[in-house]
Design an enzyme around this catalytic site. Structure first.
Site, PDB file in Angstrom:
ATOM      1  N   HIS A   1      79.407  -0.276  51.097  1.00  0.00           N
ATOM      2  CA  HIS A   1      79.739  -1.165  52.218  1.00  0.00           C
ATOM      3  C   HIS A   1      80.835  -0.547  53.089  1.00  0.00           C
ATOM      4  O   HIS A   1      81.867  -1.174  53.368  1.00  0.00           O
ATOM      5  CB  HIS A   1      80.174  -2.537  51.711  1.00  0.00           C
ATOM      6  CG  HIS A   1      79.972  -3.624  52.744  1.00  0.00           C
ATOM      7  ND1 HIS A   1      79.664  -4.924  52.413  1.00  0.00           N
ATOM      8  CD2 HIS A   1      80.039  -3.605  54.101  1.00  0.00           C
ATOM      9  CE1 HIS A   1      79.562  -5.659  53.507  1.00  0.00           C
ATOM     10  NE2 HIS A   1      79.780  -4.857  54.558  1.00  0.00           N
TER      11      HIS A   1
ATOM     12  N   ARG B   1      73.222  -7.026  55.908  1.00  0.00           N
ATOM     13  CA  ARG B   1      73.748  -7.738  54.748  1.00  0.00           C
ATOM     14  C   ARG B   1      72.783  -7.543  53.581  1.00  0.00           C
ATOM     15  O   ARG B   1      71.574  -7.414  53.770  1.00  0.00           O
ATOM     16  CB  ARG B   1      73.911  -9.234  55.046  1.00  0.00           C
ATOM     17  CG  ARG B   1      75.102  -9.561  55.938  1.00  0.00           C
ATOM     18  CD  ARG B   1      76.411  -9.346  55.208  1.00  0.00           C
ATOM     19  NE  ARG B   1      77.582  -9.741  55.980  1.00  0.00           N
ATOM     20  CZ  ARG B   1      78.311  -8.919  56.720  1.00  0.00           C
ATOM     21  NH1 ARG B   1      77.961  -7.639  56.831  1.00  0.00           N
ATOM     22  NH2 ARG B   1      79.381  -9.354  57.363  1.00  0.00           N
TER      23      ARG B   1
END
Length: 294
Positions: free
Chosen positions: A257, A209
């Site tokens: 991502h 993350r």
């Protein structure tokens, strides 16, 4: 949706917000729903995430806390994540990031070659993702070590736990891969202190993350030359703002991502199994421990 309907032919499947009777909904399949979206469903028996990470869901104060929450352990996603990790490790190991820079400069300069056995890859996180990546890295001949919150034992992997274990892993890791869930304990774990413990010339691969990383600390470690390169797939703000320094930094390779996307062809069967377990009165698989955050 077609893949899901194919494996759950007897289920009535509605797509939010077109829900004719919220009281009739007992299983919610979610990725990143708006805050409060699940509040009307008073009879939920399972919240099934369509992602492996659930930190976004847990951050929603309106999430029904008495309903079991399952994360998605998708074989296609596992395979994709390991492929991404391998691609980044090999790019660093084979110095392709440096050859790309040389190409831009029109320089012909062969660089010294290393063996995979000369390298050790450190994995932060030894859950499903970490274990799969560890096995595939080891199969290519890399040394592999891993760190987790609780002690673990994996064949072919030097395992560490706790604060002392983290320091020991960092000192061994020519390539450091972050696969951790985001919790208050792991937020900001990729920082100046961690980078200083890595061997000179190490690389960072963050596919966990964005909040794991202290961005200014990474730029300083790259600019000093202590870190050779960083591969970033996740960011504190997504999409990454156009004026962010990461875009133009020569020491950073970034992707939007996409390290491991949910694969409907493999995920549908996993979701269907949990729905069917609910129907049989059984406990769903891969439930999240709300106290630990994963």
């Amino acid at each position: 949706m077609p893949a899901l309907r194919a494996v759950l032919p007897g289920e009535r499947i509605h797509v939010w917000p077109d829900i004719p009777d919220p009281a009739a909904i007992d299983v919610a399949l979610v990725a990143q729903p708006p805050a409060g979206a699940l509040r009307p469903f008073a009879n939920l028996r399972l919240i099934q995430s369509l992602w492996m990470g659930v930190d976004g869901l847990l951050a929603d104060a309106t999430l029904p806390r008495g309903v079991p929450l399952a994360r998605l352990v998708d074989p296609g996603m596992l395979a994709a994540m390991s492929e991404t990790v391998l691609a980044c490790v090999l790019d660093w190991h084979r110095k392709h990031y440096r050859y790309r820079a040389q190409q831009r400069e029109r320089r012909w300069r062969p660089l010294r070659q290393a063996l995979a056995s000369d390298r050790t890859v450190g994995l932060l996180g030894l859950g499903e993702l970490g274990r799969d990546a560890a096995a595939k890295l080891a199969a290519l001949g890399f040394g592999v070590c891993g760190w987790s919150r609780r002690p673990k034992a994996l064949a072919g992997v030097e395992c560490f736990a706790g604060e002392d274990g983290l320091r020991a892993l960092l000192a061994r890791s020519g390539a450091l891969v972050c696969l951790l869930p985001l919790t208050e304990q792991t937020r900001g774990i990729l920082n100046t202190e961690a980078f200083a413990r890595l061997p000179e010339g190490a690389c960072l691969i963050n596919v966990g993350r964005g909040a794991h990383l202290v961005e200014r600390d990474l730029i300083a470690a790259l600019d000093s030359g202590h870190l050779a390169h960083a591969y970033l797939d996740v960011f504190a703000t997504e999409p990454l703002p156009a004026d962010h320094p990461f875009w133009a930094h020569p020491g950073i390779t970034l992707t939007p991502h996409v390290a491991a996307l949910t694969e409907p062809r493999t995920a549908a069967a996993v979701v269907a199994e949990n729905v069917q377990r609910v129907r049989r009165g059984q406990t769903a698989r891969d439930l999240v421990d709300l106290a630990s955050g994963y």
